[in-house]
Design a protein around this motif. Structure first.
Motif, mmCIF file in Angstrom:
data_model
loop_
_atom_site.group_PDB
_atom_site.id
_atom_site.type_symbol
_atom_site.label_atom_id
_atom_site.label_comp_id
_atom_site.label_asym_id
_atom_site.label_seq_id
_atom_site.Cartn_x
_atom_site.Cartn_y
_atom_site.Cartn_z
ATOM 1 N N SER A 107 39.459 40.880 50.073
ATOM 2 C CA SER A 107 39.121 39.566 49.531
ATOM 3 C C SER A 107 39.656 39.432 48.103
ATOM 4 O O SER A 107 39.840 40.420 47.401
ATOM 5 C CB SER A 107 37.594 39.396 49.527
ATOM 6 O OG SER A 107 37.228 38.186 48.929
ATOM 7 N N SER A 108 39.912 38.201 47.693
ATOM 8 C CA SER A 108 40.303 37.946 46.308
ATOM 9 C C SER A 108 39.738 36.599 45.893
ATOM 10 O O SER A 108 39.333 35.796 46.725
ATOM 11 C CB SER A 108 41.824 37.959 46.155
ATOM 12 O OG SER A 108 42.399 36.926 46.917
ATOM 13 N N ILE A 109 39.727 36.367 44.589
ATOM 14 C CA ILE A 109 39.230 35.103 44.049
ATOM 15 C C ILE A 109 40.423 34.183 43.880
ATOM 16 O O ILE A 109 41.432 34.543 43.267
ATOM 17 C CB ILE A 109 38.516 35.312 42.693
ATOM 18 C CG1 ILE A 109 37.402 36.347 42.834
ATOM 19 C CG2 ILE A 109 38.004 33.983 42.157
ATOM 20 C CD1 ILE A 109 36.366 36.047 43.888
ATOM 21 N N ARG A 110 40.306 32.990 44.432
ATOM 22 C CA ARG A 110 41.394 32.017 44.381
ATOM 23 C C ARG A 110 40.893 30.692 43.825
ATOM 24 O O ARG A 110 39.705 30.387 43.905
ATOM 25 C CB ARG A 110 41.986 31.831 45.779
ATOM 26 C CG ARG A 110 42.718 33.094 46.232
ATOM 27 C CD ARG A 110 42.893 33.196 47.708
ATOM 28 N NE ARG A 110 41.606 33.569 48.308
ATOM 29 C CZ ARG A 110 41.276 33.331 49.569
ATOM 30 N NH1 ARG A 110 42.088 32.716 50.367
ATOM 31 N NH2 ARG A 110 40.113 33.712 50.034
ATOM 32 N N ILE A 111 41.826 29.924 43.291
ATOM 33 C CA ILE A 111 41.510 28.603 42.745
ATOM 34 C C ILE A 111 42.396 27.579 43.438
ATOM 35 O O ILE A 111 43.612 27.745 43.507
ATOM 36 C CB ILE A 111 41.725 28.564 41.217
ATOM 37 C CG1 ILE A 111 40.742 29.508 40.535
ATOM 38 C CG2 ILE A 111 41.559 27.134 40.692
ATOM 39 C CD1 ILE A 111 40.935 29.646 39.040
ATOM 40 N N PRO A 165 44.286 37.061 38.675
ATOM 41 C CA PRO A 165 44.806 38.421 38.522
ATOM 42 C C PRO A 165 43.666 39.442 38.522
ATOM 43 O O PRO A 165 42.614 39.210 37.934
ATOM 44 C CB PRO A 165 45.495 38.398 37.158
ATOM 45 C CG PRO A 165 45.707 36.965 36.834
ATOM 46 C CD PRO A 165 44.654 36.197 37.567
ATOM 47 N N GLY A 166 43.882 40.541 39.223
ATOM 48 C CA GLY A 166 42.898 41.626 39.239
ATOM 49 C C GLY A 166 41.659 41.339 40.064
ATOM 50 O O GLY A 166 40.657 42.042 39.931
ATOM 51 N N SER A 167 41.709 40.334 40.936
ATOM 52 C CA SER A 167 40.495 39.950 41.671
ATOM 53 C C SER A 167 40.430 40.522 43.089
ATOM 54 O O SER A 167 39.509 40.190 43.832
ATOM 55 C CB SER A 167 40.371 38.428 41.729
ATOM 56 O OG SER A 167 41.370 37.859 42.541
ATOM 57 N N LYS A 168 41.357 41.389 43.447
ATOM 58 C CA LYS A 168 41.323 41.960 44.800
ATOM 59 C C LYS A 168 40.028 42.746 44.983
ATOM 60 O O LYS A 168 39.630 43.524 44.126
ATOM 61 C CB LYS A 168 42.528 42.859 45.051
ATOM 62 C CG LYS A 168 42.600 43.306 46.477
ATOM 63 C CD LYS A 168 43.904 43.980 46.798
ATOM 64 C CE LYS A 168 43.860 44.388 48.266
ATOM 65 N NZ LYS A 168 45.082 44.908 48.733
ATOM 66 N N GLY A 169 39.376 42.528 46.120
ATOM 67 C CA GLY A 169 38.114 43.203 46.409
ATOM 68 C C GLY A 169 36.899 42.472 45.870
ATOM 69 O O GLY A 169 35.784 42.955 46.007
ATOM 70 N N LEU A 170 37.090 41.292 45.274
ATOM 71 C CA LEU A 170 35.965 40.527 44.725
ATOM 72 C C LEU A 170 35.647 39.332 45.619
ATOM 73 O O LEU A 170 36.503 38.850 46.346
ATOM 74 C CB LEU A 170 36.290 40.041 43.309
ATOM 75 C CG LEU A 170 36.636 41.115 42.279
ATOM 76 C CD1 LEU A 170 36.910 40.479 40.925
ATOM 77 C CD2 LEU A 170 35.529 42.149 42.178
ATOM 78 N N PHE A 171 34.409 38.873 45.543
ATOM 79 C CA PHE A 171 33.997 37.688 46.294
ATOM 80 C C PHE A 171 32.854 37.008 45.554
ATOM 81 O O PHE A 171 32.399 37.480 44.511
ATOM 82 C CB PHE A 171 33.602 38.065 47.737
ATOM 83 C CG PHE A 171 32.265 38.735 47.852
ATOM 84 C CD1 PHE A 171 31.165 38.022 48.284
ATOM 85 C CD2 PHE A 171 32.103 40.066 47.531
ATOM 86 C CE1 PHE A 171 29.921 38.630 48.386
ATOM 87 C CE2 PHE A 171 30.871 40.684 47.631
ATOM 88 C CZ PHE A 171 29.773 39.961 48.067
#
Length: 177
Positions: A127-131, A143-149
């Motif tokens: 998962s990653s954070i997207r806008i 950037p750097g948001s892989k593994g975040l939710f």
């Protein structure tokens, strides 16, 4: 109940989850349980309006900053979750990113109402954070948001907090740094 300091029945005893109050506190969007349909009503439970219908299963409604729209996501059997927007007046919900194949979960409005931040499935290390920019329809990954939710937005728009996939850490993205 703030006056009595006690818990009290809400919405006339309607079985509901994920309540989201309008900025003025007069209206509430909520998901009926167990049907998982999205509803809108006055905070006292009057003037109810159904916004989604089966087989839709709505989750986590959020009001736009101007109070005219509600975003939420829907789950589907054997398909990735999708984010939708619906007018507070009702009508057909509109899928915001129909061409994006990735799961779209837990949407939150930017304070200016021009963007939606969202994540992927809880507990998914991919998962990653997207806008999503509502004007350009572009999706960017933080950037750097892989593994975040489970992102949200600070009231001033500077920060986005999110949870790690193992739910053991809360991380903060700072747009200025």
């Amino acid at each position: 109940d703030a006056k009595s300091g006690q818990f009290a029945p809400f919405l006339g005893g309607v079985s509901a989850e994920f309540p989201a109050f309008s900025k003025d506190g007069q209206w509430v969007a909520y998901v009926s349980f167990p049907e998982a349909t999205l509803w809108l009503s006055k905070a006292d439970g009057s003037e109810r309006l159904q916004l989604t219908y089966p087989p839709s299963q709505a989750l986590l409604p959020r009001w736009s900053p101007d109070g005219t729209k509600i975003v939420f996501y829907e789950t589907f059997p054997d398909k990735p979750a999708r984010i939708f927007e619906v007018s507070r007046e009702g009508g057909s919900p509109r899928q915001l990113m129909p061409d994006n194949p990735d799961p779209q979960v837990d949407p939150h409005w930017s304070p200016d109402g021009n963007r939606i931040v969202f994540g992927g499935n809880p507990g998914d290390p991919a998962s990653s954070i997207r806008i999503f920019d509502l004007g350009t329809h572009q999706i960017t990954m933080l950037p750097g948001s892989k593994g975040l939710f489970s992102p949200s937005w600070s009231p001033d728009g500077r920060y986005i907090p999110a949870l790690s996939s193992d739910m053991k850490r809360l991380l903060l993205f700072d747009f200025q740094t």
